[in-house]
Design an enzyme around this catalytic site. Structure first.
Site, short mmCIF file in Angstrom:
data_model
loop_
_atom_site.label_atom_id
_atom_site.label_comp_id
_atom_site.label_asym_id
_atom_site.label_seq_id
_atom_site.Cartn_x
_atom_site.Cartn_y
_atom_site.Cartn_z
N GLY A 1 0.83 -1.20 0.00
CA GLY A 1 0.00 0.00 0.00
C GLY A 1 0.86 1.25 0.00
CB SER B 1 -7.12 1.03 12.89
OG SER B 1 -8.11 1.95 13.29
N GLY C 1 1.20 4.92 3.43
CA GLY C 1 2.20 4.03 2.85
C GLY C 1 3.25 4.77 2.05
CE1 TYR D 1 -9.90 -0.35 8.49
CE2 TYR D 1 -10.67 0.58 10.57
CZ TYR D 1 -9.71 0.48 9.57
OH TYR D 1 -8.55 1.21 9.68
#
Length: 284
Positions: free
Chosen positions: A10, A137, A16, A162
């Site tokens: 990424g 996250s 990234g 997620y």
């Protein structure tokens, strides 16, 4: 980082790209991975213009076939690999199936780094001391691994999928660190903060599109969001540190669920089955 080789998934935009640019600026040879060749080459040119040494790899990591091909190309290009930064991730409000028949959030955010890490692990071991850095996250704190419906086939929520995938990143990292103890390869995981990127815009809810312009000024820049990834990939302060969760370049306590070793083992076994890894191919 002069003389070091780093791979960043990424790596063509957002956190990234900022991570790759930062590590190249420290002297590393950096490989960036992205889905779109044009975008990847533009990102590489940006790094080269700043004096960085960069290589481009293109792969759609939602596909296990593509992850396998990516690993083969990386192994052919790099006789040594000092750092793997598992940065790729995404959010999809609606359920999408990959070519492998898996739910896209789980496939991209968890299974792709799980598989790629395993495929590159022997090269990391032979390059030791080496590091695996995985971007999770703060959403991991709200995550729950639903082993009865990992793929969201019975009930799908973009946010729930997620959160689950980000908790999976932490569980994977902690289990990997346990298995790699004494190998010279460390594994750590991080929360980059709430960062101003194109994250989630491919398939987002209406309320997200409405709220984004309001909260955008308060978000971190990608460069600030990349600071903890760069720290874990490069700092001598974390040499030998493994199995920890970081935010703002400091070790933090992750969610209670992330320390469930039985769940981590079960997730590992299920994940290995989903990507077709035989026991002999797994980290031990």
């Amino acid at each position: 980082m002069t003389g070091k080789t780093v791979l960043v998934t990424g790596g063509t935009g957002g956190i990234g790209l900022a991570t790759a640019a930062g590590l190249a600026g420290l002297g590393a040879r950096v490989g960036i991975v992205g889905r779109d060749e044009g975008r990847a080459r533009a990102a590489a040119e940006r790094i080269r213009t700043a004096g960085g040494d960069v290589d481009v790899f293109t792969a759609d990591v939602s596909s296990q076939r593509e992850v396998q091909r990516l690993a083969e190309q990386v192994l052919a290009a790099y006789p040594r690999l000092d750092v793997l930064v598992n940065n790729v991730g995404g959010y999809w409000a609606t359920r999408h199936a990959t070519e492998d028949g898996l739910e896209r959030t789980f496939a991209v955010n968890h299974l792709a780094p799980f598989l790629l890490t395993h495929l590159l692990l022997d090269r990391l071991r032979s390059s030791a001391p080496a590091r695996v850095v995985t971007v999770s996250s703060g959403a991991q704190a709200m995550g729950r691994i639903d082993f009865d419906d990992l793929q969201g086939q019975r009930s799908y929520s973009g946010q729930r999928a997620y959160n689950q995938s980000k908790l999976a990143n932490v569980l994977f990292t902690y289990e990997l660190a346990r298995r790699l103890e004494g190998s010279g390869v460390t594994a750590n995981v991080l929360h980059p903060g709430v960062v101003r990127t194109a994250f989630g815009q491919e398939d987002s809810r209406g309320w997200m599109r409405l709220m984004l312009p309001v909260v955008r000024p308060f978000m971190k820049t990608p460069e600030h969001g990349a600071e903890t990834s760069i720290y874990l990939a490069s700092s001598p302060e974390v040499e030998g540190v493994s199995g920890r969760y970081f935010a703002n370049s400091r070790a933090k306590t992750s969610s209670r669920a992330s320390y469930d070793t039985a769940a981590a083992q079960r997730l590992w076994d299920v994940s290995a089955g989903l990507v077709g890894l035989a026991p002999a191919e797994q980290a031990s």
